[in-house]
Motif scaffolding. Structure first.
Motif, PDB file in Angstrom:
ATOM      1  N   ALA A  39       0.832  -1.205   0.000  1.00 24.90           N
ATOM      2  CA  ALA A  39       0.000   0.000   0.000  1.00 24.90           C
ATOM      3  C   ALA A  39       0.868   1.257   0.000  1.00 24.90           C
ATOM      4  O   ALA A  39       0.594   2.207  -0.739  1.00 24.90           O
ATOM      5  N   LEU A  40       1.909   1.256   0.809  1.00 29.57           N
ATOM      6  CA  LEU A  40       2.789   2.426   0.874  1.00 29.57           C
ATOM      7  C   LEU A  40       3.513   2.665  -0.446  1.00 29.57           C
ATOM      8  O   LEU A  40       3.734   3.820  -0.831  1.00 29.57           O
ATOM      9  N   GLU A  41       3.885   1.605  -1.136  1.00 26.88           N
ATOM     10  CA  GLU A  41       4.539   1.761  -2.448  1.00 26.88           C
ATOM     11  C   GLU A  41       3.640   2.509  -3.423  1.00 26.88           C
ATOM     12  O   GLU A  41       4.113   3.253  -4.275  1.00 26.88           O
ATOM     13  N   GLU A  42       2.342   2.311  -3.296  1.00 26.79           N
ATOM     14  CA  GLU A  42       1.362   2.981  -4.163  1.00 26.79           C
ATOM     15  C   GLU A  42       0.845   4.274  -3.531  1.00 26.79           C
ATOM     16  O   GLU A  42      -0.019   4.933  -4.095  1.00 26.79           O
ATOM     17  N   PHE A  43       1.352   4.597  -2.351  1.00 31.16           N
ATOM     18  CA  PHE A  43       0.910   5.752  -1.570  1.00 31.16           C
ATOM     19  C   PHE A  43      -0.595   5.686  -1.303  1.00 31.16           C
ATOM     20  O   PHE A  43      -1.329   6.660  -1.420  1.00 31.16           O
ATOM     21  N   ASN A  44      -1.057   4.486  -0.957  1.00 24.62           N
ATOM     22  CA  ASN A  44      -2.458   4.228  -0.645  1.00 24.62           C
ATOM     23  C   ASN A  44      -2.609   3.796   0.800  1.00 24.62           C
ATOM     24  O   ASN A  44      -1.653   3.391   1.447  1.00 24.62           O
ATOM     25  N   CYS A  45      -3.823   3.825   1.257  1.00 18.00           N
ATOM     26  CA  CYS A  45      -4.177   3.245   2.548  1.00 18.00           C
ATOM     27  C   CYS A  45      -4.219   1.729   2.376  1.00 18.00           C
ATOM     28  O   CYS A  45      -4.689   1.222   1.353  1.00 18.00           O
ATOM     29  N   VAL A  46      -3.786   1.023   3.383  1.00 22.12           N
ATOM     30  CA  VAL A  46      -3.784  -0.432   3.333  1.00 22.12           C
ATOM     31  C   VAL A  46      -5.214  -0.998   3.271  1.00 22.12           C
ATOM     32  O   VAL A  46      -5.417  -2.128   2.848  1.00 22.12           O
ATOM     33  N   HIS A  47      -6.204  -0.207   3.616  1.00 16.85           N
ATOM     34  CA  HIS A  47      -7.597  -0.658   3.595  1.00 16.85           C
ATOM     35  C   HIS A  47      -8.345  -0.240   2.330  1.00 16.85           C
ATOM     36  O   HIS A  47      -9.562  -0.395   2.245  1.00 16.85           O
ATOM     37  N   LEU A  48      -7.616   0.284   1.350  1.00 17.96           N
ATOM     38  CA  LEU A  48      -8.236   0.640   0.081  1.00 17.96           C
ATOM     39  C   LEU A  48      -8.296  -0.607  -0.790  1.00 17.96           C
ATOM     40  O   LEU A  48      -7.278  -1.211  -1.096  1.00 17.96           O
ATOM     41  N   GLY A  49      -9.510  -1.000  -1.153  1.00 14.38           N
ATOM     42  CA  GLY A  49      -9.701  -2.161  -2.010  1.00 14.38           C
ATOM     43  C   GLY A  49     -10.155  -1.741  -3.393  1.00 14.38           C
ATOM     44  O   GLY A  49     -10.323  -0.547  -3.667  1.00 14.38           O
ATOM     45  N   PRO A  50     -10.379  -2.704  -4.278  1.00 16.09           N
ATOM     46  CA  PRO A  50     -10.792  -2.390  -5.651  1.00 16.09           C
ATOM     47  C   PRO A  50     -12.090  -1.586  -5.736  1.00 16.09           C
ATOM     48  O   PRO A  50     -12.284  -0.808  -6.659  1.00 16.09           O
ATOM     49  N   GLN A  51     -12.975  -1.757  -4.769  1.00 19.50           N
ATOM     50  CA  GLN A  51     -14.251  -1.048  -4.766  1.00 19.50           C
ATOM     51  C   GLN A  51     -14.268   0.142  -3.810  1.00 19.50           C
ATOM     52  O   GLN A  51     -15.318   0.711  -3.551  1.00 19.50           O
ATOM     53  N   GLY A  52     -13.109   0.501  -3.271  1.00 18.82           N
ATOM     54  CA  GLY A  52     -13.041   1.628  -2.337  1.00 18.82           C
ATOM     55  C   GLY A  52     -12.617   1.190  -0.953  1.00 18.82           C
ATOM     56  O   GLY A  52     -11.978   0.148  -0.775  1.00 18.82           O
ATOM     57  N   CYS A  53     -13.000   1.957   0.031  1.00 24.65           N
ATOM     58  CA  CYS A  53     -12.607   1.711   1.411  1.00 24.65           C
ATOM     59  C   CYS A  53     -13.266   0.434   1.934  1.00 24.65           C
ATOM     60  O   CYS A  53     -14.487   0.308   1.918  1.00 24.65           O
ATOM     61  N   THR A  54     -12.428  -0.480   2.411  1.00 17.47           N
ATOM     62  CA  THR A  54     -12.948  -1.748   2.927  1.00 17.47           C
ATOM     63  C   THR A  54     -13.354  -1.656   4.400  1.00 17.47           C
ATOM     64  O   THR A  54     -13.908  -2.609   4.937  1.00 17.47           O
ATOM     65  N   VAL A  55     -13.057  -0.523   5.026  1.00 23.11           N
ATOM     66  CA  VAL A  55     -13.406  -0.321   6.437  1.00 23.11           C
ATOM     67  C   VAL A  55     -14.219   0.957   6.613  1.00 23.11           C
ATOM     68  O   VAL A  55     -14.152   1.615   7.649  1.00 23.11           O
ATOM     69  N   TYR A  56     -14.992   1.308   5.614  1.00 21.25           N
ATOM     70  CA  TYR A  56     -15.679   2.595   5.576  1.00 21.25           C
ATOM     71  C   TYR A  56     -16.433   2.907   6.874  1.00 21.25           C
ATOM     72  O   TYR A  56     -16.343   4.009   7.403  1.00 21.25           O
TER      73      TYR A  56
END
Length: 117
Positions: free
Chosen positions: A52-69
């Motif tokens: 996730a950090l390599e992509e500068f994303n949150c580790v909880h970002l999934g293909p459909q958006g936030c997985t822990v919304y």
């Protein structure tokens, strides 16, 4: 004195909600959260965090958006509700967050140990 979990619940209730641009994840970069917030999120592996950090994303970002919304941290909820953290797509609630609520959120963040989500 109230514990942090109670404060977080009360602050969450005071953050206005709004519709985001479908497919946009501009606010889903790496963020920090308190231990109370982290305790409500799924544990991710070191490899997941690194990817996730390599992509500068949150580790909880999934293909459909936030997985822990439903349990996303306060800082995520604050995004787009204040001029200080405006949505680049112009999405916003009908009424922005009350300044005193925003200040309380920033105080909580400043006064609690924060860890990378």
């Amino acid at each position: 004195m109230k514990n942090n979990q109670d404060i977080i619940v009360r602050l969450r209730e005071r953050i206005p909600s709004f519709e985001c641009t479908p497919g946009c994840h501009d606010c889903c970069g790496p963020v920090t959260a308190s231990s109370e917030e982290m305790s409500r999120l799924p544990v991710k592996s070191d490899a997941e965090h690194e990817a996730a950090l390599e992509e500068f994303n949150c580790v909880h970002l999934g293909p459909q958006g936030c997985t822990v919304y439903g349990e996303r941290p306060l800082i995520c909820r604050l995004f787009g509700t204040t001029a200080n953290m405006a949505c680049p797509n112009g999405c916003r609630p009908t009424e922005m967050i009350e300044p005193e609520v925003e200040e309380k959120i920033h105080q909580l963040i400043a006064n609690t140990r924060q860890v990378l989500v």
